[in-house]
Design a protein around this motif. Structure first.
Motif, PDB file in Angstrom:
ATOM      1  N   PHE A  23      47.297  53.056  32.947  1.00 49.86           N
ATOM      2  CA  PHE A  23      47.089  53.000  34.391  1.00 49.86           C
ATOM      3  C   PHE A  23      46.029  51.961  34.765  1.00 49.86           C
ATOM      4  O   PHE A  23      46.248  51.105  35.615  1.00 49.86           O
ATOM      5  N   TYR A  24      44.861  52.023  34.132  1.00 47.96           N
ATOM      6  CA  TYR A  24      43.771  51.121  34.503  1.00 47.96           C
ATOM      7  C   TYR A  24      44.019  49.677  34.046  1.00 47.96           C
ATOM      8  O   TYR A  24      43.548  48.741  34.692  1.00 47.96           O
ATOM      9  N   THR A  25      44.765  49.483  32.963  1.00 47.15           N
ATOM     10  CA  THR A  25      45.153  48.116  32.590  1.00 47.15           C
ATOM     11  C   THR A  25      46.032  47.531  33.688  1.00 47.15           C
ATOM     12  O   THR A  25      45.843  46.377  34.103  1.00 47.15           O
ATOM     13  N   PHE A  26      46.978  48.306  34.182  1.00 46.59           N
ATOM     14  CA  PHE A  26      47.823  47.852  35.287  1.00 46.59           C
ATOM     15  C   PHE A  26      46.976  47.555  36.519  1.00 46.59           C
ATOM     16  O   PHE A  26      47.025  46.466  37.078  1.00 46.59           O
ATOM     17  N   LEU A  27      46.162  48.515  36.947  1.00 45.51           N
ATOM     18  CA  LEU A  27      45.384  48.364  38.173  1.00 45.51           C
ATOM     19  C   LEU A  27      44.362  47.234  38.058  1.00 45.51           C
ATOM     20  O   LEU A  27      44.332  46.320  38.895  1.00 45.51           O
ATOM     21  N   LEU A  28      43.543  47.291  37.031  1.00 46.46           N
ATOM     22  CA  LEU A  28      42.426  46.354  36.946  1.00 46.46           C
ATOM     23  C   LEU A  28      42.847  44.960  36.489  1.00 46.46           C
ATOM     24  O   LEU A  28      42.411  43.959  37.060  1.00 46.46           O
ATOM     25  N   THR A  29      43.689  44.863  35.475  1.00 44.74           N
ATOM     26  CA  THR A  29      44.067  43.559  34.935  1.00 44.74           C
ATOM     27  C   THR A  29      45.190  42.914  35.742  1.00 44.74           C
ATOM     28  O   THR A  29      45.056  41.793  36.223  1.00 44.74           O
ATOM     29  N   GLU A  30      46.285  43.638  35.882  1.00 43.68           N
ATOM     30  CA  GLU A  30      47.464  43.042  36.530  1.00 43.68           C
ATOM     31  C   GLU A  30      47.291  42.877  38.034  1.00 43.68           C
ATOM     32  O   GLU A  30      47.711  41.870  38.591  1.00 43.68           O
ATOM     33  N   LEU A  31      46.694  43.860  38.708  1.00 41.20           N
ATOM     34  CA  LEU A  31      46.587  43.780  40.163  1.00 41.20           C
ATOM     35  C   LEU A  31      45.287  43.141  40.644  1.00 41.20           C
ATOM     36  O   LEU A  31      45.299  42.393  41.613  1.00 41.20           O
ATOM     37  N   LEU A  32      44.157  43.460  40.005  1.00 43.06           N
ATOM     38  CA  LEU A  32      42.864  43.088  40.571  1.00 43.06           C
ATOM     39  C   LEU A  32      42.115  41.992  39.815  1.00 43.06           C
ATOM     40  O   LEU A  32      41.038  41.591  40.237  1.00 43.06           O
ATOM     41  N   GLY A  33      42.662  41.493  38.717  1.00 45.21           N
ATOM     42  CA  GLY A  33      42.080  40.344  38.049  1.00 45.21           C
ATOM     43  C   GLY A  33      40.884  40.598  37.156  1.00 45.21           C
ATOM     44  O   GLY A  33      40.154  39.669  36.824  1.00 45.21           O
ATOM     45  N   TYR A  34      40.671  41.826  36.720  1.00 43.99           N
ATOM     46  CA  TYR A  34      39.622  42.104  35.748  1.00 43.99           C
ATOM     47  C   TYR A  34      40.112  41.687  34.356  1.00 43.99           C
ATOM     48  O   TYR A  34      41.315  41.615  34.107  1.00 43.99           O
ATOM     49  N   LYS A  35      39.179  41.463  33.454  1.00 46.47           N
ATOM     50  CA  LYS A  35      39.510  41.111  32.083  1.00 46.47           C
ATOM     51  C   LYS A  35      38.929  42.162  31.149  1.00 46.47           C
ATOM     52  O   LYS A  35      37.752  42.535  31.285  1.00 46.47           O
ATOM     53  N   ALA A  36      39.745  42.647  30.207  1.00 48.62           N
ATOM     54  CA  ALA A  36      39.232  43.589  29.208  1.00 48.62           C
ATOM     55  C   ALA A  36      38.307  42.832  28.275  1.00 48.62           C
ATOM     56  O   ALA A  36      38.719  41.872  27.630  1.00 48.62           O
ATOM     57  N   ILE A  37      37.036  43.239  28.220  1.00 45.22           N
ATOM     58  CA  ILE A  37      36.061  42.528  27.383  1.00 45.22           C
ATOM     59  C   ILE A  37      35.677  43.314  26.143  1.00 45.22           C
ATOM     60  O   ILE A  37      35.090  42.765  25.222  1.00 45.22           O
ATOM     61  N   SER A  38      35.998  44.597  26.104  1.00 42.78           N
ATOM     62  CA  SER A  38      35.726  45.414  24.925  1.00 42.78           C
ATOM     63  C   SER A  38      36.787  46.505  24.861  1.00 42.78           C
ATOM     64  O   SER A  38      36.918  47.292  25.802  1.00 42.78           O
ATOM     65  N   VAL A  39      37.530  46.523  23.774  1.00 47.45           N
ATOM     66  CA  VAL A  39      38.576  47.528  23.588  1.00 47.45           C
ATOM     67  C   VAL A  39      38.299  48.234  22.274  1.00 47.45           C
ATOM     68  O   VAL A  39      38.433  47.650  21.196  1.00 47.45           O
ATOM     69  N   LEU A  40      37.879  49.482  22.374  1.00 47.34           N
ATOM     70  CA  LEU A  40      37.580  50.308  21.213  1.00 47.34           C
ATOM     71  C   LEU A  40      38.540  51.495  21.221  1.00 47.34           C
ATOM     72  O   LEU A  40      39.235  51.729  22.214  1.00 47.34           O
TER      73      LEU A  40
END
Length: 141
Positions: A23-40
């Motif tokens: 959900f948040y990958t869709f919302l933040l990355t795809e819709l709002l332009g955030y970049k995942a900087i740490s994935v644990l």
């Protein structure tokens, strides 16, 4: 401009890390332009060029979230125009429809509409994440 007092990050504990990651990958990355900087394995941090970080992490139990409980009432993200609110609303609806089997708690609460009682020209859509936390995308002139 001083950074004193600006929001550094918002951290959310989630009941199902895999569902919320989608959900948040869709919302933040795809819709709002955030970049995942740490994935644990149990924490993901997204960043925006303005320095704001959004963090999700696996919670320890299912939340009892309600809009009137003390705590976070909702999280709002800005848009540039009313038309962008409408466009993002359409994409959210499409995402929810395509993922309703795994994202049943993600719902539209209020379709895009003006809210002049807040500020003249205020226009937004309200929806929920997989844990029922209220989110908003808003245009405010």
């Amino acid at each position: 401009m001083s950074k004193l007092g600006t929001i550094s990050h918002v951290a959310l504990s989630v009941s199902d890390f895999e569902t919320s990651t989608k959900f948040y990958t869709f919302l933040l990355t795809e819709l709002l332009g955030y970049k995942a900087i740490s994935v644990l394995p149990d924490v993901i941090i997204w960043a925006k060029e303005n320095g704001l970080l959004i963090v999700i992490r696996q919670g320890t139990k299912t939340p009892t979230f309600a809009q009137t409980n003390p705590g976070l009432h909702h999280l709002s993200f800005r848009s540039e125009t009313k038309e962008e609110v409408d466009e993002l609303f359409g994409k959210i609806v499409q995402f929810q429809e395509q993922n309703k089997a795994t994202q049943p708690a993600s719902k539209i609460l209020h379709e895009p509409a003006p809210y002049p009682q807040y500020v003249e020209g205020y226009y937004s859509v309200f929806f929920t994440d997989p844990d029922g936390i209220k989110l908003e995308i808003t245009y405010m002139p």
